[in-house]
Design an enzyme around this catalytic site. Structure first.
Site, mmCIF file in Angstrom:
data_model
loop_
_atom_site.group_PDB
_atom_site.id
_atom_site.type_symbol
_atom_site.label_atom_id
_atom_site.label_comp_id
_atom_site.label_asym_id
_atom_site.label_seq_id
_atom_site.Cartn_x
_atom_site.Cartn_y
_atom_site.Cartn_z
ATOM 1 N N GLY A 77 2.887 -1.040 4.374
ATOM 2 C CA GLY A 77 2.902 0.386 4.058
ATOM 3 C C GLY A 77 4.315 0.847 3.762
ATOM 4 N N GLY A 78 4.946 1.495 4.727
ATOM 5 C CA GLY A 78 6.263 2.118 4.540
ATOM 6 C C GLY A 78 7.302 1.218 3.880
ATOM 7 C CB SER A 119 5.173 -1.402 12.178
ATOM 8 O OG SER A 119 4.760 -0.075 12.440
ATOM 9 C CD GLU A 141 -3.475 -2.255 7.435
ATOM 10 O OE1 GLU A 141 -2.401 -2.514 6.891
ATOM 11 O OE2 GLU A 141 -4.061 -1.172 7.288
ATOM 12 C CD GLU A 148 -3.113 5.563 6.680
ATOM 13 O OE1 GLU A 148 -3.104 5.570 5.436
ATOM 14 O OE2 GLU A 148 -2.204 5.045 7.354
ATOM 15 C CG ASN A 187 -1.754 1.230 1.374
ATOM 16 O OD1 ASN A 187 -1.786 2.063 0.470
ATOM 17 N ND2 ASN A 187 -2.441 1.368 2.501
ATOM 18 C CD1 TRP A 188 3.604 0.896 -2.619
ATOM 19 C CD2 TRP A 188 3.553 1.787 -4.674
ATOM 20 N NE1 TRP A 188 4.273 0.028 -3.450
ATOM 21 C CE2 TRP A 188 4.259 0.562 -4.723
ATOM 22 C CE3 TRP A 188 3.406 2.516 -5.845
ATOM 23 C CZ2 TRP A 188 4.804 0.062 -5.909
ATOM 24 C CZ3 TRP A 188 3.945 2.015 -7.028
ATOM 25 C CH2 TRP A 188 4.639 0.801 -7.055
ATOM 26 C CE LYS A 189 -0.300 3.281 4.760
ATOM 27 N NZ LYS A 189 -0.247 3.392 6.204
ATOM 28 C CG HIS A 223 -5.967 1.971 5.248
ATOM 29 N ND1 HIS A 223 -5.512 2.911 6.138
ATOM 30 C CD2 HIS A 223 -4.946 1.095 5.070
ATOM 31 C CE1 HIS A 223 -4.266 2.606 6.486
ATOM 32 N NE2 HIS A 223 -3.898 1.508 5.847
ATOM 33 N N GLY A 236 2.390 2.544 10.971
ATOM 34 C CA GLY A 236 3.327 3.666 10.859
ATOM 35 C C GLY A 236 4.006 4.037 12.166
HETATM 36 P P1 13P Z 1 2.972 0.658 7.755
HETATM 37 O O1 13P Z 1 3.504 -0.648 7.208
HETATM 38 O O2 13P Z 1 3.711 1.852 7.257
HETATM 39 O O3 13P Z 1 2.836 0.608 9.259
HETATM 40 O O4 13P Z 1 1.475 0.822 7.184
HETATM 41 C C1 13P Z 1 0.592 -0.229 7.304
HETATM 42 C C2 13P Z 1 -0.615 0.061 6.505
HETATM 43 O O5 13P Z 1 -1.388 0.941 6.838
HETATM 44 C C3 13P Z 1 -0.840 -0.714 5.284
HETATM 45 O O6 13P Z 1 -2.109 -0.516 4.779
#
Ligand code: 13P
Length: 260
Positions: A233-234, A212, A167, A97, A9-11, A95, A173
């Site tokens: 994510g990251g 994470s 999640e 977010e 997930n590149w956000k 998600h 994050g």
């Molecule tokens: P991180 O891996 O950066 O914690 O993000 C997780 C995430 O929200 C994937 O959708």
């Protein structure tokens, strides 16, 4: 047997050129790996370029959100037909977010899930508790409430095409990953909910962990019986770390396979 699924997930990151370069590097690292499915979810603006770069690869393409209608007067929204037009086979829905920053509620997420399924897009639906809920030991209550709200009216066939992502919001994050036993407990609970709803498919639905994920912590989480992959994510923004995560998630006896 559930095929492991690793989703990046590149956000809201990467321009078109950066996104294309990243996916090319990822493909160079995962081509030839088998028994695993790999998907990337760029921002809307990079979907077209990444889709072209992914032609003739076995890396899947997904979006990070979607609206509930196929077309119409919905300024700023993106429809399932538009995603399909660009080659998206997956969409992340609900998600945390989207829930926390944009106020999305279970009822809206449920409509999106049903719409994605109607247009043959695989929904990757996120559930998970906040830090406060975690500290109040309400994880199961929260998961159950989100599960019941977002998965209303799915048929057994729908379930077979649905992916769930656990999640925990406190792990997203933050660098604070769930312990493998914590992840397993939540995933096993989700599978129990599935079994009570649609017993015949409960063993087929993939449940991903997200929060994470890093190359050095995911192997132990992935080894849990009810963890079927990861939503990253990251660490999905760097080819090396994402490739390592994919490799740490391979089924034990698999060495070859994502075809070029
Ligand atoms: P991180 O891996 O950066 O914690 O993000 C997780 C995430 O929200 C994937 O959708």
């Amino acid at each position: 047997m559930r095929t492991p699924l690793i989703v990046g997930n590149w956000k809201m990151n990467l321009n078109t050129r950066e996104a294309t370069n990243l996916v090319k590097s990822i493909f160079a690292g995962v081509r030839g790996l088998g028994g695993i499915e790999v998907v990337v979810c760029p921002s809307y603006t990079a979907l077209s370029a990444v889709s072209s770069a992914l032609e003739k690869t076995n890396i899947g393409l997904g979006a990070q959100n979607m609206y509930t209608e196929p077309e119409g007067a919905f300024t700023g929204e993106i429809s399932p037909l538009m995603l399909k037009d660009l080659g998206c086979r997956f969409v992340i829905l609900g998600h945390s977010e989207r829930r926390a920053v944009f106020g999305e509620k279970d009822a809206l997420i449920n409509k999106k899930v049903l719409t994605a399924l109607k247009y043959s897009i695989v929904p990757i639906v996120c559930v998970g508790e906040t830090l406060e809920e975690h500290e109040r030991r309400e994880t199961e209550q929260v998961i159950q409430r989100q599960f019941e709200g977002t998965f209303k009216d799915l048929t057994a066939t729908d379930w077979k095409r649905t992916v769930i992502a656990y999640e925990p919001v406190w792990a997203i994050g933050t660098g604070r990953t769930a312990m493998p036993s914590q992840a397993e407990e939540a995933h096993a609970f989700i599978r129990e909910l599935l079994a009570s709803r649609v017993n015949e498919v409960a063993d087929e639905v993939r449940i991903l962990y997200g929060g994470s994920i890093k190359p050095d912590n995911f192997g132990k989480i992935m080894a849990q019986p009810n963890v079927d992959g990861g939503l990253v994510g990251g660490a999905s923004l760097k080819a090396e770390s994402f490739i390592e995560i994919v490799k740490s998630s391979l089924p034990k006896n698999e060495t070859s396979g994502i075809k070029s």
